[in-house]
Write a protein that holds these residues in place. Structure first.
Motif, PDB file in Angstrom:
ATOM      1  N   SER A 159       0.829  -1.218   0.000  1.00 25.85           N
ATOM      2  CA  SER A 159       0.000   0.000   0.000  1.00 25.85           C
ATOM      3  C   SER A 159       0.854   1.255   0.000  1.00 25.85           C
ATOM      4  O   SER A 159       0.515   2.239  -0.658  1.00 25.85           O
ATOM      5  CB  SER A 159      -0.924  -0.014   1.220  1.00 25.85           C
ATOM      6  OG  SER A 159      -0.169  -0.031   2.421  1.00 25.85           O
ATOM      7  N   TYR A 160       1.957   1.255   0.726  1.00 20.14           N
ATOM      8  CA  TYR A 160       2.808   2.444   0.770  1.00 20.14           C
ATOM      9  C   TYR A 160       3.465   2.701  -0.584  1.00 20.14           C
ATOM     10  O   TYR A 160       3.664   3.845  -0.981  1.00 20.14           O
ATOM     11  CB  TYR A 160       3.880   2.273   1.845  1.00 20.14           C
ATOM     12  CG  TYR A 160       4.723   3.505   2.063  1.00 20.14           C
ATOM     13  CD1 TYR A 160       4.267   4.550   2.857  1.00 20.14           C
ATOM     14  CD2 TYR A 160       5.985   3.625   1.472  1.00 20.14           C
ATOM     15  CE1 TYR A 160       5.035   5.684   3.061  1.00 20.14           C
ATOM     16  CE2 TYR A 160       6.752   4.758   1.665  1.00 20.14           C
ATOM     17  CZ  TYR A 160       6.275   5.784   2.464  1.00 20.14           C
ATOM     18  OH  TYR A 160       7.037   6.901   2.656  1.00 20.14           O
ATOM     19  N   GLY A 161       3.805   1.620  -1.302  1.00 19.89           N
ATOM     20  CA  GLY A 161       4.412   1.769  -2.614  1.00 19.89           C
ATOM     21  C   GLY A 161       3.406   1.890  -3.743  1.00 19.89           C
ATOM     22  O   GLY A 161       3.810   1.945  -4.913  1.00 19.89           O
ATOM     23  N   ASN A 162       2.118   1.909  -3.422  1.00 28.97           N
ATOM     24  CA  ASN A 162       1.052   2.029  -4.425  1.00 28.97           C
ATOM     25  C   ASN A 162       1.133   0.923  -5.479  1.00 28.97           C
ATOM     26  O   ASN A 162       0.905   1.159  -6.674  1.00 28.97           O
ATOM     27  CB  ASN A 162       1.099   3.404  -5.109  1.00 28.97           C
ATOM     28  CG  ASN A 162       0.794   4.537  -4.142  1.00 28.97           C
ATOM     29  OD1 ASN A 162      -0.044   4.398  -3.253  1.00 28.97           O
ATOM     30  ND2 ASN A 162       1.491   5.660  -4.312  1.00 28.97           N
ATOM     31  N   TYR A 163       1.470  -0.289  -5.033  1.00 25.11           N
ATOM     32  CA  TYR A 163       1.502  -1.429  -5.947  1.00 25.11           C
ATOM     33  C   TYR A 163       0.094  -1.998  -6.111  1.00 25.11           C
ATOM     34  O   TYR A 163      -0.725  -1.932  -5.178  1.00 25.11           O
ATOM     35  CB  TYR A 163       2.432  -2.524  -5.408  1.00 25.11           C
ATOM     36  CG  TYR A 163       3.882  -2.132  -5.417  1.00 25.11           C
ATOM     37  CD1 TYR A 163       4.634  -2.162  -6.579  1.00 25.11           C
ATOM     38  CD2 TYR A 163       4.515  -1.744  -4.232  1.00 25.11           C
ATOM     39  CE1 TYR A 163       5.973  -1.804  -6.583  1.00 25.11           C
ATOM     40  CE2 TYR A 163       5.864  -1.393  -4.226  1.00 25.11           C
ATOM     41  CZ  TYR A 163       6.577  -1.425  -5.405  1.00 25.11           C
ATOM     42  OH  TYR A 163       7.898  -1.069  -5.396  1.00 25.11           O
ATOM     43  N   PRO A 164      -0.224  -2.543  -7.268  1.00 22.45           N
ATOM     44  CA  PRO A 164      -1.549  -3.144  -7.460  1.00 22.45           C
ATOM     45  C   PRO A 164      -1.714  -4.380  -6.582  1.00 22.45           C
ATOM     46  O   PRO A 164      -0.745  -5.006  -6.166  1.00 22.45           O
ATOM     47  CB  PRO A 164      -1.556  -3.509  -8.950  1.00 22.45           C
ATOM     48  CG  PRO A 164      -0.112  -3.617  -9.330  1.00 22.45           C
ATOM     49  CD  PRO A 164       0.620  -2.624  -8.487  1.00 22.45           C
TER      50      PRO A 164
END
Length: 251
Positions: A159-164
């Motif tokens: 979530s912090y890295g905005n990964y799918p």
């Protein structure tokens, strides 16, 4: 000897994965070598930069390998055992780290063998390109780390890295999986360390209470409790139990 060659081959494959020239290698190229030349043109500068990057990767490779294996949990638990016994530097750091390394090789042997069979040997035989070999080598180590990573730790980095959102292990990026695996290992190691500390803490409290009841408040309780803690640890075959717990925690 076969396991030693396998571990060396896996280490070589990891170095190829971390090498700056990994993305520019052509299919079927042999393992790249290092050719150092001192020239005054632009080519010499490029080679110097590549050599500097390669040396940097080599210096970071041990830390990367430690965080991607069972070494972290093992060495932390062994350190808790020594601290609970209050034996200062006994066993020495060299002994604890050496034992942790060999336990790591023993636990990671199936994963290393899988990487050797699926990625390293086909690559050395020319059946796979370097990119294909690296992709096949990632899967076993990802499966090992994902198995021992807590879901909330992985979701934190995703979530912090905005990964799918991922649905399979193959889709998890290593940049998120490695730190999630590391903090999960630390959490598990501290839980095991707490259980190890409890009997030693009870002995310290009993000895301190007896000394206080006898009016010997100036005598350090550790001096009296230390032989009893060592005796208890020997009688219950503590090292066997600790190693057994570590091995069973990775099943």
């Amino acid at each position: 000897m076969k396991r030693k060659r396998t571990i060396f081959g896996v280490f070589l494959l990891v170095l190829l994965f971390l090498s700056p020239s990994a993305s520019t290698a052509a299919p079927g190229d042999p393992i790249p070598g290092i050719n150092v030349q001192i020239t005054g043109g632009g080519t010499g500068s490029a080679v110097s930069i590549q050599l500097l990057l390669l040396l940097t990767v080599l210096s970071l490779a041990p830390a990367i390998l430690i965080l991607m294996t069972s070494f972290t949990r093992i060495v932390v638990v062994l350190s808790f055992v020594r601290t609970g016994l209050s034996t200062q530097q006994m066993p020495p750091n060299q002994v604890l780290i050496g034992l942790a390394l060999f336990l790591t090789f023993f636990i990671m042997a199936p994963t290393f063998m899988q990487i050797n069979d699926q990625a390293l040997q086909p690559y050395l035989q020319g059946k796979l390109t370097q990119t294909e070999a690296l992709q096949k080598a990632e899967l076993p180590i990802k499966q090992f780390m994902a198995k021992h990573t807590r879901q909330k730790d992985l979701e934190l980095f995703l979530s912090y890295g905005n990964y799918p959102k991922v649905t399979k292990v193959e889709e998890i990026p290593l940049v998120a999986l490695v730190p999630a695996f590391a903090i999960s290992e630390l959490s598990t190691a501290f839980q095991i360390g707490f259980l190890i500390f409890v009997p030693f803490l009870v002995i310290d409290m009993v000895v301190a209470s007896i000394l206080m009841g006898m009016g010997m408040m100036m005598l350090p309780p550790v001096m009296i409790s230390l032989p009893f803690k060592i005796l208890l640890f020997v009688l219950v075959d503590g090292w066997h139990l600790v190693v057994q717990t570590l091995l069973e925690s990775f099943q």
